[in-house]
Design a protein around this motif. Structure first.
Motif, mmCIF file in Angstrom:
data_model
loop_
_atom_site.group_PDB
_atom_site.id
_atom_site.type_symbol
_atom_site.label_atom_id
_atom_site.label_comp_id
_atom_site.label_asym_id
_atom_site.label_seq_id
_atom_site.Cartn_x
_atom_site.Cartn_y
_atom_site.Cartn_z
ATOM 1 N N HIS A 1 -27.173 -2.222 -17.051
ATOM 2 C CA HIS A 1 -26.072 -2.798 -17.829
ATOM 3 C C HIS A 1 -25.726 -1.841 -18.947
ATOM 4 O O HIS A 1 -26.597 -1.385 -19.672
ATOM 5 N N LEU B 1 -23.507 4.648 -9.042
ATOM 6 C CA LEU B 1 -23.802 3.507 -8.168
ATOM 7 C C LEU B 1 -24.419 3.956 -6.845
ATOM 8 O O LEU B 1 -25.433 3.405 -6.400
ATOM 9 N N THR C 1 -28.246 3.243 -5.733
ATOM 10 C CA THR C 1 -28.442 2.391 -4.557
ATOM 11 C C THR C 1 -29.263 3.107 -3.490
ATOM 12 O O THR C 1 -30.193 2.526 -2.907
ATOM 13 N N LEU D 1 -16.895 -4.360 -12.861
ATOM 14 C CA LEU D 1 -15.982 -3.364 -13.427
ATOM 15 C C LEU D 1 -15.206 -3.956 -14.597
ATOM 16 O O LEU D 1 -15.014 -5.170 -14.667
ATOM 17 N N THR E 1 -26.076 -5.213 -3.248
ATOM 18 C CA THR E 1 -25.713 -4.705 -4.578
ATOM 19 C C THR E 1 -24.445 -5.397 -5.053
ATOM 20 O O THR E 1 -23.590 -5.772 -4.260
ATOM 21 N N ALA F 1 -17.376 1.071 -14.425
ATOM 22 C CA ALA F 1 -18.433 0.133 -14.038
ATOM 23 C C ALA F 1 -19.225 -0.267 -15.276
ATOM 24 O O ALA F 1 -19.673 0.583 -16.032
ATOM 25 N N MET G 1 -24.635 -3.133 -12.796
ATOM 26 C CA MET G 1 -24.926 -3.337 -11.383
ATOM 27 C C MET G 1 -26.243 -4.071 -11.222
ATOM 28 O O MET G 1 -27.116 -4.010 -12.089
ATOM 29 N N THR H 1 -21.550 -4.828 -8.317
ATOM 30 C CA THR H 1 -21.124 -3.981 -9.431
ATOM 31 C C THR H 1 -20.004 -4.669 -10.187
ATOM 32 O O THR H 1 -19.053 -5.160 -9.571
#
Lengths: 82, 146
Positions: B79, B12, B16, B35, B31, B89, B92, B33
């Protein structure tokens, strides 16, 4: 011949992830009716149309969609991404 | 636009940072995310299935639609699919815009559409067995606000 794909519990009920189907059905709905009459596992998978979605050539579509020129169909439950 | 549908975990922070570094002219990066909820320890794993080919196209179409609605500099969607453990995760979204309102709105729009219009299906595995996650009416209803 149309490639027909199944996902999630639709795949589990039908027992295969994809198959090639020879059909003269003019619409998605006609194909569903044909398959349901063919074998019980299709009747089980397609029993509740409200919980079924269809993609025609990888675009979300409706059961009334025409199969003319269609190469790939997919049946699956409502999507749960994210 | 960067869209990735992958089995592997993603970083992540690195994604980012790289995204923020290349969005020239942007003043805001948002952003989100998602989980895997572990349901209080009851979840053994989550299996995510998708429709290769359609998934990438559907997500790209959502990003294109977001770009017509808001002034976006760029957007990124990652994804995952396959078997995931609780706390991992899943996905995102990152959006970049000149101003934050566009970035926030586009990120929410993309999340709402990914939930109900990207061909993914989740199955929860627990000691009680395996169960497909049912789509929620609220998720479908959320699309109406756009």
């Amino acid at each position: 011949m149309i490639d027909v794909l199944y996902f999630a519990w639709v795949r589990e009920r039908i027992g295969v992830p994809r198959e090639r189907i020879e059909t003269s059905a003019a619409t998605v709905m006609e194909l569903i009716t044909e398959l349901k009459a063919r074998e019980e596992r299709y009747d089980w998978a397609f029993g509740d149309l409200a919980s079924l979605r269809v993609a025609v050539d990888q675009e979300l579509s409706s059961f009334e969609a025409s199969l003319a020129g269609v190469r790939e169909l997919a049946f699956f439950p409502p999507m749960t991404g994210g | 636009m960067q869209v990735s549908v992958q089995a592997e975990p993603f970083d992540l922070g690195a994604l980012t940072n790289a995204f923020a570094a290349r969005v020239a002219g942007a003043g805001a990066v948002v952003t989100f995310t998602g989980l895997v909820r572990d349901n209080g320890g009851a979840l053994a794993a989550m299996e995510i299935e998708h429709y290769p080919g359609m998934t990438e196209k559907a997500i790209a179409a959502m990003v294109d639609e977001a770009k017509t609605r808001w002034s976006l500099v760029d957007a990124l969607v990652v994804h995952r699919y396959g078997r995931l453990a609780g706390g991992e995760a899943i996905m995102m979204v990152a959006t970049a815009a000149r101003h934050r309102a566009d970035a926030f709105a586009a990120a929410e729009f993309l999340m709402d559409y990914l939930k109900s219009r990207a061909p993914f299906w989740k199955k929860e595995l627990s000691a009680d067995g395996a169960e497909w996650v049912a789509a929620r009416d609220e998720d479908e209803a959320a699309l109406k606000r756009w």
